[in-house]
Enzyme design. Sequence first.
Site, PDB file in Angstrom:
ATOM      1  N   ASP A 150     -11.593  21.743  -3.445  1.00 22.04           N
ATOM      2  CA  ASP A 150     -12.482  21.930  -2.298  1.00 22.04           C
ATOM      3  C   ASP A 150     -12.299  23.296  -1.651  1.00 22.04           C
ATOM      4  O   ASP A 150     -13.026  23.649  -0.725  1.00 22.04           O
ATOM      5  CB  ASP A 150     -12.244  20.820  -1.272  1.00 22.04           C
ATOM      6  CG  ASP A 150     -13.385  20.691  -0.272  1.00 22.04           C
ATOM      7  OD1 ASP A 150     -14.547  20.876  -0.681  1.00 22.04           O
ATOM      8  OD2 ASP A 150     -13.125  20.425   0.909  1.00 22.04           O
ATOM      9  N   SER A 177     -19.483  19.867   3.622  1.00 21.45           N
ATOM     10  CA  SER A 177     -19.517  19.095   2.374  1.00 21.45           C
ATOM     11  C   SER A 177     -20.163  17.735   2.599  1.00 21.45           C
ATOM     12  O   SER A 177     -19.891  17.059   3.600  1.00 21.45           O
ATOM     13  CB  SER A 177     -18.096  18.897   1.835  1.00 21.45           C
ATOM     14  OG  SER A 177     -17.470  20.144   1.618  1.00 21.45           O
ATOM     15  N   GLN A 208     -20.280  19.851  -6.283  1.00 23.43           N
ATOM     16  CA  GLN A 208     -20.343  19.508  -4.862  1.00 23.43           C
ATOM     17  C   GLN A 208     -21.693  19.880  -4.287  1.00 23.43           C
ATOM     18  O   GLN A 208     -22.291  20.891  -4.667  1.00 23.43           O
ATOM     19  CB  GLN A 208     -19.237  20.226  -4.076  1.00 23.43           C
ATOM     20  CG  GLN A 208     -19.124  19.766  -2.635  1.00 23.43           C
ATOM     21  CD  GLN A 208     -17.959  20.415  -1.902  1.00 23.43           C
ATOM     22  OE1 GLN A 208     -18.112  21.479  -1.333  1.00 23.43           O
ATOM     23  NE2 GLN A 208     -16.793  19.773  -1.927  1.00 23.43           N
TER      24      GLN A 208
END
Length: 422
Positions: free
Chosen positions: A334, A356, A406
């Site tokens: 991430d 996110s 993502q």
Amino acid sequence: MHSEPVIEFLGDVPVLQRLPSSSIRKIAQHVVVKHYNSGEYVFQEGKPGGGIYFIWEGEVEVSRTFNADNHDSQVFRWGKFDHFTQSESDMQEDIIALTKLTCLMLPHKYSPLMHPYSIWSADMNLKTCAPAEYILSLDSLDVNTFRGTTLRGAPKSGKVYGGQFMGQALAAASKTVHVHKILHSFHAHFLLAGDINFPIIYQVARLSDLPNFSTRRVNAVQEERVVFFLIASFHREEEGFDHQEPTVPSVPDPEMLLPEHLLEEGVKLPRHHPRTGVYTSTSVPWPTEIRPVDPERYTIHATRHPSISYWLRAKGRLPVDQALHRCVGAYFSDLLFIQISLNPHRRQDIFPSSISLDHSMWFHRDFRADDWLLYVIDSPTAYNARGFCRGQMFNRKGELVLSAMQVGVVRKLKPPATTSKI
């Protein structure tokens, strides 16, 4: 009895799955096989039991009477994979074999193996353990519930870092499956911002257990609200086809590159914070070493291509447990991910924001998260306030070890108001 059949059995005992894999292997070395006929006592009030019993085959009946003056009693029936030991309370307890019974008994002198310092290491030393291991260590509340915290030494920027949610949730899920089943994919959703001042309760649902695969859902709960969840799949190692299409980019070795101290020493800076070399008392070091391939791409006010590559590895040395290394890989993934979709839209007078929404990963090969990995990220598209990014990690040999994707909200914010001194 050979150790492998014993480990195979013990790996399915729920109370043991939350232990370090090394502890399960040690328990397998010390258990003793016990056989009983139907109707025979395993425990009888007033006689010592000898240790902790794990039911291999058969069933037992447990009769408990709470004290001599109170005739209230309970009767249970336990079977394969259940465990029991002689109660140390005031209650009277008899355990009788209902069928032909086989148990593995761990003598009391080895019972400390059931209470390791960490879910990853039986003898964790806070002075020497890798920071990532410490951050991804959880308290086991029961076989399906774990508690994580945002440690004082964990990266944060006013809210829980998304990689912490993923790494800790996967740690919880990994501690509910057989030791021979390893994480191969997960799909995560960020629902609410995590509060760094509250513990996070990870609730694991055992959705499926097949011979070669297991599936788990994990809810991360704060103040009775689900703030994050994921579904993870685990796979037992098998022989199979082997090929790889992506090739590792031609980049300098990490030893030839300079560290990016602003990334290693300070986490995501607050919105509109100027990126300078001055660290503040709130800066928290990442548990990660980072070597950007092109440091110039880290300036926040210049338009650039939506891609980035950098080497990274965990600081310190991690235990030899592939489950932990994959949780750390998720933790890494991430870092500077959805932000790359903002690259083509950066200007001197624009202050972009990214949040996110969901994150998916697939693990292809074993790797060590404390060895250098090359993370290659690009963003093929952004539209309707959503950015899409994909990433690949390669080891030093050029093998693709994991892939990630993502989606996040990407928006243009208003510039901060300036106050005149006149």
